[in-house]
Design a protein around this motif. Structure first.
Motif, PDB file in Angstrom:
ATOM      1  N   CYS A   1       0.846  -1.205   0.000  1.00 54.04           N
ATOM      2  CA  CYS A   1       0.000   0.000   0.000  1.00 54.04           C
ATOM      3  C   CYS A   1       0.876   1.247   0.000  1.00 54.04           C
ATOM      4  O   CYS A   1       0.671   2.169  -0.794  1.00 54.04           O
ATOM      5  CB  CYS A   1      -0.921   0.029   1.227  1.00 54.04           C
TER       6      CYS A   1
ATOM      7  N   LEU B   1      -5.914  -0.721  -1.461  1.00 56.05           N
ATOM      8  CA  LEU B   1      -6.359   0.636  -1.078  1.00 56.05           C
ATOM      9  C   LEU B   1      -7.594   1.073  -1.852  1.00 56.05           C
ATOM     10  O   LEU B   1      -8.151   2.123  -1.575  1.00 56.05           O
ATOM     11  CB  LEU B   1      -5.233   1.655  -1.329  1.00 56.05           C
TER      12      LEU B   1
ATOM     13  N   TYR C   1     -10.403  -1.133   1.171  1.00 57.32           N
ATOM     14  CA  TYR C   1      -9.546  -0.419   2.121  1.00 57.32           C
ATOM     15  C   TYR C   1      -9.704  -0.935   3.547  1.00 57.32           C
ATOM     16  O   TYR C   1      -8.724  -1.235   4.226  1.00 57.32           O
ATOM     17  CB  TYR C   1      -9.870   1.085   2.036  1.00 57.32           C
TER      18      TYR C   1
ATOM     19  N   TYR D   1      -6.209  -2.747   4.283  1.00 58.23           N
ATOM     20  CA  TYR D   1      -5.266  -1.789   4.870  1.00 58.23           C
ATOM     21  C   TYR D   1      -5.600  -1.499   6.334  1.00 58.23           C
ATOM     22  O   TYR D   1      -4.756  -1.630   7.212  1.00 58.23           O
ATOM     23  CB  TYR D   1      -5.234  -0.498   4.045  1.00 58.23           C
TER      24      TYR D   1
END
Lengths: 96, 512
Positions: free
Chosen positions: B315, B392, B397, B401
């Motif tokens: 990321c 991402l 997301y 992440y």
């Protein structure tokens, strides 16, 4: 989770990368395998856990607003593949 | 007496005493490079004239009685990822093949201020992404202990240069093990300091919350010397820690009284090579015989470390590498050709009556970004950009992440609890010794799993060090990893020195 070729194509555009159909096929398989592996994280109960973005959590770091010398225009442009001494040259951005 | 077989600390003493000159010393290393590097391929570039000129200048200043820096006259090799004003800094990528840095990175500036002789630039995986130095766009590096094997990576050139006696000191970077893993595989010492100990200013970014610069050398003392020369606060990097770094000095050689050495049961699980396991067990026994107390500890989240790392690092990489656009610096695709291609494509789409597709074709600017990046970046770099962009992207997301950032905190909590019970944690650096060149080429996931024991120190930010602790029956080096709480580099170095003093793994040189 398996990825589809369409998803990988979309991610390629977002990444500003281009792939041949062959590359796209192998990338789809590889990414699928890696994403399948990182799906392991789903096992972990993270309820109420604050995300940790940095290894050492510093408070805000500030500096006095002082003027300092920086790169000259010539230095800043020195590595540009195409420039005219004043700025970077790019293809026409608006339609012809 | 061969100058290149001495430690940097000893070389500094000889130089100070006037028993050797920097020109002699630098020439001795250039000769080593000339005889060995054709086989090893550790250096991307050397500049003998410049190195000798710098050495001569230091000798002259010494003769004139000037006060000199802490590394005065000693050659240092630098991984090709740190900017040096006016010099090429390629990151082993076609993208930056012709890039000349407009300023000095803080690390290079400090090496210059320490009066080190900059010997040359070492090979690495492209943008530091990889664990075998095979992802370099320019050349592979071979392990000096067995030329059919990889030196590890990404600082494979840095480790191989030191192992082959082609540099006494070497600068590497470590985002997921890139100093410790090649140090272990090449039988040298390498340390990743606490995140933020060494300024990242002028370090070409891979994953900014994980990247850390650190030293490699043949002995713990030399690692300490180089670390002290480059570490410390820097106002140009807001993530650089404000804590001063004090020289460890003679304390380095004093054993730590009542040292508690932890070992995690998760580090000795299935998949660990039996020779590696036994060498590490013997190292633990060595600590015990030196008066340390061994404590078994647990890192319950360690099985998630690689997954966490391979979300967070890609990321950050996908975001950091967005700067390579073919516009500001670096490689640029042929514009005339791509404009013509686009026009032809548009025409054919229109002829086929697909107006929608014709109107949605890339603009020439977007196509220039895509082509420049695709033509100049290697497959592993692209794979990680893709992985990071995917993780991402909208809809993923939180699942990837954000989730990884939460597990990262749990990992850190594991280590905090461990360091409530022990002073240092000891274990293997990698689950196997150096791998055959090309053996992981077609299996990126298997390559990622090599980082199993090293990524946690980056995710948690703690300092970690690798030092030699044995040799396989085939003669390949085995590394011992020591980890300590944040800011405890001194403890880490002293614990390492304690072991080193009791063993002689570091005195052997590869059979080149």
């Amino acid at each position: 989770m398996a990825l589809t070729t369409e998803e990988v194509e979309k991610v390629a555009l977002l990444s500003r990368l281009q792939f041949t159909p062959q590359e796209l096929a192998s990338l789809t398989a590889e990414l699928g395998k890696i994403v399948g592996y990182v799906d392991l994280l789903g096992e972990v109960d993270t309820t109420g856990v604050e995300p940790m973005a940095h290894a050492i959590e510093l408070l805000n770091v500030t500096q006095d607003d002082q003027t300092r010398s920086s790169l000259t225009r010539e230095e800043a442009l020195a590595n540009a593949p195409k420039q005219n001494g004043e700025g970077y040259l790019v293809p026409a951005v608006l339609g012809d | 007496m061969q100058l290149t077989s001495l430690s940097a600390a000893r070389q500094i003493a000889l130089l100070r005493a006037g028993e050797a000159s920097s020109v002699e010393l630098t020439q001795a290393y250039l000769d080593q490079i000339a005889s060995h590097d054709g086989k090893v391929g550790a250096f991307l570039r050397i500049d003998p004239e410049r190195a000798i000129a710098a050495a001569r200048k230091i000798d002259e200043r010494r003769t004139a009685g000037e006060s000199l820096g802490c590394l005065a006259g000693v050659p240092v090799a630098v991984k090709d990822i740190l900017a040096e004003r006016g010099e090429r800094t390629t990151c082993a990528s076609r993208m930056l093949e012709e890039f000349r840095a407009p300023y000095d990175s803080t690390v290079v500036a400090r090496l210059k201020a320490a009066d080190a002789v900059l010997l040359g630039r070492t090979n690495m995986d492209e943008f530091a992404m990889g664990g075998a130095t095979e992802n370099s766009a320019f050349q592979p590096t071979r392990n000096p202990w067995d030329l059919s094997r990889s030196p590890g990576g990404s600082s494979g050139g840095a480790a191989a240069a030191v192992a082959a006696g082609m540099a006494p000191l070497s600068i590497g970077t470590d985002t997921g093990g890139s100093i410790r893993q090649p140090a272990g595989m090449c039988g040298v010492v390498g340390m990743k300091p606490t995140y933020g100990r060494v300024s990242r200013y002028g370090l070409i970014a891979f994953a900014s919350s994980l990247d850390q610069v650190g030293p490699l050398a043949r002995s713990v003392e030399d690692v300490a010397l180089l670390y002290e020369a480059i570490a410390g606060p820097d106002s140009r990097d807001s993530t650089c820690l404000p804590n001063e770094v004090l020289p460890v000095g003679a304390k380095l050689h004093q054993p730590l009284e009542g040292l508690r050495v932890g070992y995690a049961k998760e580090h000795f699980a299935e998949g660990l090579d039996s020779e590696v396991a036994s060498a590490v067990q013997q190292a633990l026994a060595q600590y015990e015989s030196l008066g340390a107390k061994l404590v078994e500890v647990s890192l319950p989240h360690s099985r998630y470390a690689v997954a966490t790392y391979y979300v967070i690092a890609p990321c950050e990489a996908s975001s950091n590498l967005a700067r390579y656009d073919g516009i500001h610096y670096g490689y640029r695709a042929d514009q005339t050709k791509l404009v013509a291609e686009l026009a032809a494509k548009k025409k054919s789409l229109e002829a086929a009556g697909d107006r929608h597709a014709a109107e949605n074709l890339d603009t020439p600017l977007v196509r220039l970004y895509c082509k420049s990046r695709s033509e100049a970046l290697g497959p592993e770099v692209k794979r990680r950009i893709m992985l990071g962009t995917y993780a991402l992207s909208s809809g993923y997301y939180e699942a990837y992440y954000l989730k990884a950032l939460k597990v990262r905190r749990l990992l850190r909590q594991d280590f905090d609890q461990v360091f409530d019970q022990v002073d240092v944690l000891a274990g293997p650096v990698t689950s196997s010794p150096a791998l055959k060149i090309g053996s992981m080429k077609d299996d990126p996931l298997a390559m990622y799993l090599v980082d199993l024991f090293t990524v946690s120190a980056n995710l948690t930010g703690i300092p970690a060090l690798s030092l030699p602790c044995g040799r396989t029956t085939a003669g390949l080096p085995i590394g011992l990893q020591l980890q300590a709480p944040p800011l405890e580099e001194e403890r880490l170095l002293r614990a390492a020195r304690m072991y080193e003093q009791a063993t002689d793994w570091q005195t052997e040189a590869p059979p080149l």
